[in-house]
Motif scaffolding. Structure first.
Motif, PDB file in Angstrom:
ATOM      1  N   LYS A  90      -5.508 -13.829  12.506  1.00  0.00           N
ATOM      2  CA  LYS A  90      -5.996 -14.499  11.304  1.00  0.00           C
ATOM      3  C   LYS A  90      -5.252 -14.024  10.068  1.00  0.00           C
ATOM      4  O   LYS A  90      -5.394 -14.602   8.993  1.00  0.00           O
ATOM      5  CB  LYS A  90      -7.491 -14.278  11.137  1.00  0.00           C
ATOM      6  CG  LYS A  90      -7.907 -12.828  10.921  1.00  0.00           C
ATOM      7  CD  LYS A  90      -9.409 -12.734  10.730  1.00  0.00           C
ATOM      8  CE  LYS A  90      -9.843 -11.278  10.493  1.00  0.00           C
ATOM      9  NZ  LYS A  90     -11.306 -11.174  10.279  1.00  0.00           N
ATOM     10  N   PHE A  91      -4.442 -12.966  10.225  1.00  0.00           N
ATOM     11  CA  PHE A  91      -3.618 -12.478   9.127  1.00  0.00           C
ATOM     12  C   PHE A  91      -2.163 -12.859   9.371  1.00  0.00           C
ATOM     13  O   PHE A  91      -1.658 -12.722  10.487  1.00  0.00           O
ATOM     14  CB  PHE A  91      -3.746 -10.968   8.975  1.00  0.00           C
ATOM     15  CG  PHE A  91      -5.140 -10.508   8.663  1.00  0.00           C
ATOM     16  CD1 PHE A  91      -5.702 -10.771   7.429  1.00  0.00           C
ATOM     17  CD2 PHE A  91      -5.889  -9.831   9.600  1.00  0.00           C
ATOM     18  CE1 PHE A  91      -6.994 -10.360   7.129  1.00  0.00           C
ATOM     19  CE2 PHE A  91      -7.175  -9.418   9.330  1.00  0.00           C
ATOM     20  CZ  PHE A  91      -7.735  -9.690   8.082  1.00  0.00           C
ATOM     21  N   ALA A  92      -1.509 -13.323   8.327  1.00  0.00           N
ATOM     22  CA  ALA A  92      -0.126 -13.767   8.461  1.00  0.00           C
ATOM     23  C   ALA A  92       0.805 -12.580   8.667  1.00  0.00           C
ATOM     24  O   ALA A  92       0.542 -11.468   8.207  1.00  0.00           O
ATOM     25  CB  ALA A  92       0.302 -14.546   7.217  1.00  0.00           C
ATOM     26  N   SER A  93       1.892 -12.828   9.357  1.00  0.00           N
ATOM     27  CA  SER A  93       2.937 -11.818   9.540  1.00  0.00           C
ATOM     28  C   SER A  93       4.119 -12.161   8.651  1.00  0.00           C
ATOM     29  O   SER A  93       4.246 -13.283   8.152  1.00  0.00           O
ATOM     30  CB  SER A  93       3.386 -11.776  11.002  1.00  0.00           C
ATOM     31  OG  SER A  93       4.021 -13.003  11.352  1.00  0.00           O
ATOM     32  N   PHE A  98       0.443 -10.285   1.189  1.00  0.00           N
ATOM     33  CA  PHE A  98      -0.267 -10.708   2.392  1.00  0.00           C
ATOM     34  C   PHE A  98      -0.733  -9.483   3.166  1.00  0.00           C
ATOM     35  O   PHE A  98      -0.499  -8.345   2.763  1.00  0.00           O
ATOM     36  CB  PHE A  98       0.638 -11.578   3.270  1.00  0.00           C
ATOM     37  CG  PHE A  98       1.823 -10.844   3.862  1.00  0.00           C
ATOM     38  CD1 PHE A  98       1.813 -10.399   5.184  1.00  0.00           C
ATOM     39  CD2 PHE A  98       2.954 -10.580   3.093  1.00  0.00           C
ATOM     40  CE1 PHE A  98       2.891  -9.714   5.717  1.00  0.00           C
ATOM     41  CE2 PHE A  98       4.042  -9.900   3.623  1.00  0.00           C
ATOM     42  CZ  PHE A  98       4.011  -9.462   4.943  1.00  0.00           C
ATOM     43  N   GLY A  99      -1.380  -9.732   4.290  1.00  0.00           N
ATOM     44  CA  GLY A  99      -1.841  -8.639   5.142  1.00  0.00           C
ATOM     45  C   GLY A  99      -3.333  -8.396   5.022  1.00  0.00           C
ATOM     46  O   GLY A  99      -4.005  -8.924   4.131  1.00  0.00           O
ATOM     47  N   LYS A 100      -3.844  -7.596   5.904  1.00  0.00           N
ATOM     48  CA  LYS A 100      -5.278  -7.316   5.955  1.00  0.00           C
ATOM     49  C   LYS A 100      -5.783  -6.723   4.651  1.00  0.00           C
ATOM     50  O   LYS A 100      -6.867  -7.061   4.175  1.00  0.00           O
ATOM     51  CB  LYS A 100      -5.578  -6.364   7.119  1.00  0.00           C
ATOM     52  CG  LYS A 100      -7.053  -6.112   7.353  1.00  0.00           C
ATOM     53  CD  LYS A 100      -7.271  -5.274   8.598  1.00  0.00           C
ATOM     54  CE  LYS A 100      -8.764  -5.076   8.858  1.00  0.00           C
ATOM     55  NZ  LYS A 100      -9.004  -4.277  10.099  1.00  0.00           N
ATOM     56  N   THR A 101      -4.997  -5.837   4.052  1.00  0.00           N
ATOM     57  CA  THR A 101      -5.396  -5.214   2.791  1.00  0.00           C
ATOM     58  C   THR A 101      -4.689  -5.838   1.593  1.00  0.00           C
ATOM     59  O   THR A 101      -4.948  -5.431   0.454  1.00  0.00           O
ATOM     60  CB  THR A 101      -5.096  -3.706   2.823  1.00  0.00           C
ATOM     61  OG1 THR A 101      -3.685  -3.504   3.029  1.00  0.00           O
ATOM     62  CG2 THR A 101      -5.873  -3.024   3.943  1.00  0.00           C
ATOM     63  N   GLY A 102      -3.794  -6.794   1.828  1.00  0.00           N
ATOM     64  CA  GLY A 102      -3.074  -7.441   0.726  1.00  0.00           C
ATOM     65  C   GLY A 102      -2.008  -6.588   0.092  1.00  0.00           C
ATOM     66  O   GLY A 102      -1.537  -6.891  -1.006  1.00  0.00           O
ATOM     67  N   ASP A 103      -1.603  -5.515   0.791  1.00  0.00           N
ATOM     68  CA  ASP A 103      -0.628  -4.584   0.221  1.00  0.00           C
ATOM     69  C   ASP A 103       0.819  -4.931   0.564  1.00  0.00           C
ATOM     70  O   ASP A 103       1.742  -4.404  -0.052  1.00  0.00           O
ATOM     71  CB  ASP A 103      -0.915  -3.155   0.694  1.00  0.00           C
ATOM     72  CG  ASP A 103      -2.227  -2.619   0.134  1.00  0.00           C
ATOM     73  OD1 ASP A 103      -2.610  -3.080  -0.954  1.00  0.00           O
ATOM     74  OD2 ASP A 103      -2.848  -1.769   0.784  1.00  0.00           O
ATOM     75  N   GLU A 104       1.034  -5.776   1.550  1.00  0.00           N
ATOM     76  CA  GLU A 104       2.398  -6.119   1.944  1.00  0.00           C
ATOM     77  C   GLU A 104       2.962  -7.187   1.016  1.00  0.00           C
ATOM     78  O   GLU A 104       2.250  -8.081   0.560  1.00  0.00           O
ATOM     79  CB  GLU A 104       2.419  -6.600   3.393  1.00  0.00           C
ATOM     80  CG  GLU A 104       1.998  -5.543   4.399  1.00  0.00           C
ATOM     81  CD  GLU A 104       2.209  -6.001   5.821  1.00  0.00           C
ATOM     82  OE1 GLU A 104       3.387  -6.128   6.223  1.00  0.00           O
ATOM     83  OE2 GLU A 104       1.211  -6.242   6.514  1.00  0.00           O
TER      84      GLU A 104
END
Length: 665
Positions: free
Chosen positions: A120-123, A195-201
């Motif tokens: 569900k999280f983009a790569s 993006f990412g689970k924590t939005g840090d990427e």
């Protein structure tokens, strides 16, 4: 979403601006689904294209040019063309374009179906593939400074997008693929994706500049480049879906030509921004607040906040949420004061904008903000000097030492921006207007300004002080001296003693000692923390009232006392910044008016100290000092990780031996 829900379909056709407002409200208040970026971008793009581009195509054929600077600069477009034939936006047209965009993404959808490791999280790989599809389907042309290329309508009907449009299309595409973690990160002149689970990427998905230099797929690294204004040193506006809707609206461009705009497009943008404002989606978006301020300046809305209040709110937003790293809120504000002939306030705002730019290293990618400062220095300030020197009345800013101090602060920030950068900034084109402006101030006015030269880097203080510690920590770190954040120009509180000599106080003022003593007993007032207005505590003793007065700039006005609920929200969300004062004032020896005190940080301006205060100006020496090759402080301006680890020590000057580069005309 292959088809629209009934709540959306029943709103079509859209025949008026109120119809568009209803569609946006439906999307913003839907509790089941998040706002559909593709739908809203298609609708606004279709309306903008119908009312601007088609008009131009049927007239002289002159292509509209996107104005430099934020918000489209409607105040520089006095001729507003009235367009009354608002287009009818039919459901079938929007649905067709929507399905076309979905078809563009079909190859990625097939890939996701085959991928058993789907998440569900983009790569990074998925986002790069979306950007590849958008990038490779664009026409092979450069669209630098072209208007009306920011929407998905432009992409789907003309295969054209500007830098913002590409990044937005990637985020909208990822949303359509079901990824809710992919969002826009917006600086003042660039856009990338988080993006990412924590939005840090982070990932680059578009280009910047005149060419098609492409960094797509790379992360926004915390290196030297990230310390430039283009990347706002890690302080971009990171959007949620509602702020991305605000980005759609802010990107609307009403311009027809460089000197004309479409009234109905501007009115639609203005009303949509007010709708977003009322819902609270602009409070962390300084540029959108500034854009609304410009629209209100051109066409005020009855019973709404004034444009000046919106400009001030934009400044406060940048201070609270982005560690005062955004320049445009101050240039919005300064431009407004300039147009209203409030030149004292304009000088203060321009100096504040320079206090922000001093935190960065200049880069060739910073072309837009360079032109903004060049325009202020070489056009606006000389024009003010020309107007104010006629008659030379006692009310003229030429008789105001505070204006002279702000002028020095303005240039000190630009010189600091140049230090440690790979490309010089200040050439003879900068020096001539500066010398001419300084010469307008008589010696008795210039000599009233107290100038201190600091060995501390303002960037180092800003990182170590504002980011990592509170006011008490900064006081302790500076030997018990009170430090006031004059925007980002740090001033040490001082007074005149021992025959007029300025000395730093080793002990806390009594009023501050009283404040510190009460901190463990009472609740601090957020108004006092944010702006210096009101009393220090929610319930204040009379003996502290004098210590809580705000001696700084009053141009922002006073903020109403928030409710208990708002107080809790402010404490939770705000990144604590000390109050902003335009200038530090010190008592005069003869008991006269307080004198302005500023601190210079750049090597060039520190070298000018004696020349600036001399009775007879040596204009040639000033020009030579300003245009000399950049001087740098060893260990002065480094990346954030380096400055955080740097300890004190002797700093020495060295002449930069870099080869001369081409100068801008």
């Amino acid at each position: 979403m292959p088809e629209f829900c009934d709540d959306v379909i029943k709103l079509f056709p859209l025949r008026t601006i109120p119809d568009v407002l209803k569609l946006f409200r439906q999307q913003l208040t839907n509790r089941v689904e998040e706002p559909d970026l593709t739908l809203l971008s298609i609708v606004t793009g279709l309306i903008e294209h119908s009312l601007t581009t088609k008009v131009l195509e049927s007239s002289s054929g002159t292509a509209p040019v996107a104005s430099n600077g934020p918000g489209g600069n409607l105040h520089q477009q006095p001729h507003i063309e009235v367009i009354s034939n608002f287009p009818v936006i039919r459901y079938e047209v929007v649905e067709g374009l929507y399905k076309k965009f979905k078809a563009v993404l079909a190859p990625i959808e097939k890939l996701l179906v085959k991928n058993t490791m789907d998440s569900k999280f983009a790569s990074r790989e998925i986002i790069k593939k979306v950007s590849d599809i958008v990038w490779n389907s664009l026409l092979r042309s450069s669209y630098k400074d072209r208007a009306h290329l920011q929407s998905l309508y432009s992409y789907l009907c003309g295969s054209k997008l500007d830098c913002f449009g590409v990044a937005f299309a990637v985020v909208a595409g990822c949303q359509m693929l079901g990824y809710r973690d992919v969002h826009l990160a917006i600086s003042e002149d660039h856009v990338w994706v988080v993006f990412g689970k924590t939005g840090d990427e982070t990932i680059e998905v578009t280009w910047h500049g005149k060419g098609a230099e492409d960094k797509r797929g790379q992360s926004v690294a915390a290196g030297v480049e990230s310390q430039t204004w283009l990347y706002v040193a890690g302080n971009p506006v990171v959007c949620n879906r509602y702020m991305e809707v605000a980005a759609i609206v802010s990107a609307i461009n009403p311009s027809l030509t460089a000197t004309s705009a479409c009234l109905e497009v501007a009115e639609m943008q203005q009303q949509l921004l007010w709708q977003l404002y009322e819902m609270g989606h602009l409070k962390k978006y300084p540029m959108a607040l500034g854009c609304l301020g410009e629209l209100e300046e051109v066409s005020p809305t009855p019973s709404r906040k004034s444009c000046e209040e919106l400009y001030n709110e934009s400044v406060r937003s940048a201070q609270i949420y982005y560690r005062n790293h955004h320049v445009y809120p101050y240039t919005y504000q300064g431009g407004f004061y300039y147009r209203r002939n409030k030149y004292r306030e304009a000088f203060a705002s321009w100096a504040d904008s320079s206090d922000v730019i001093r935190l960065y290293n200049y880069s060739r990618d910073d072309e837009e903000i360079y032109k903004e400062f060049l325009d202020i220095a070489n056009e606006l300030i000389p024009q003010v000097m020309k107007l104010e020197s006629s008659g030379h009345s006692a009310r003229s800013i030429l008789r105001d030492s505070h204006c002279f101090a702000n002028l020095l602060r303005f240039y000190d920030g630009i010189c600091m921006w140049e230090e440690g950068s790979l490309t010089p900034i200040l050439h003879i084109g900068w020096a001539k207007p500066l010398v001419a402006t300084i010469a307008k101030f008589d010696h008795d006015i210039r000599s009233q300004v107290i100038i201190k030269c600091s060995d501390e880097s303002p960037r180092e203080f800003h990182v170590n002080g504002n980011q990592n510690g509170g006011e008490a920590e900064k006081v302790a770190r500076n030997g018990g001296r009170q430090v006031v954040n004059n925007n980002n120009n740090v001033i040490i509180k001082a007074d005149l003693e021992n025959g007029g000599k300025v000395e730093d106080k080793a002990s806390l003022p009594k009023s501050l000692e009283a404040l510190v003593g009460k901190c463990g007993e009472k609740l601090l007032n957020p108004d006092f923390l944010l702006q210096g207005g009101g009393q220090p505590f929610t319930s204040e003793d009379n003996e502290l009232a004098a210590g809580g007065q705000n001696n700084g700039s009053v141009k922002n006005g006073k903020k109403e006392k928030p409710s208990d609920k708002k107080e809790a929200t402010i404490k939770k969300e705000m990144k604590v910044e000390p109050k902003r004062e335009s200038l530090q004032l010190v008592d005069s020896e003869d008991g006269g008016p307080k004198r302005p005190l500023i601190t210079l940080y750049s090597q060039k301006m520190k070298g000018l100290k004696d020349l600036l205060l001399a009775e007879k100006l040596n204009t040639n020496a000033i020009s030579l000092q300003i245009t000399a090759q950049s001087q740098v402080q060893v260990g002065g301006k480094k990346s954030r990780s380096q400055t955080g680890a740097q300890s004190g020590g002797l700093q020495e000057n060295e002449t930069n031996t870099r080869s001369k580069r081409a100068r801008r005309e």
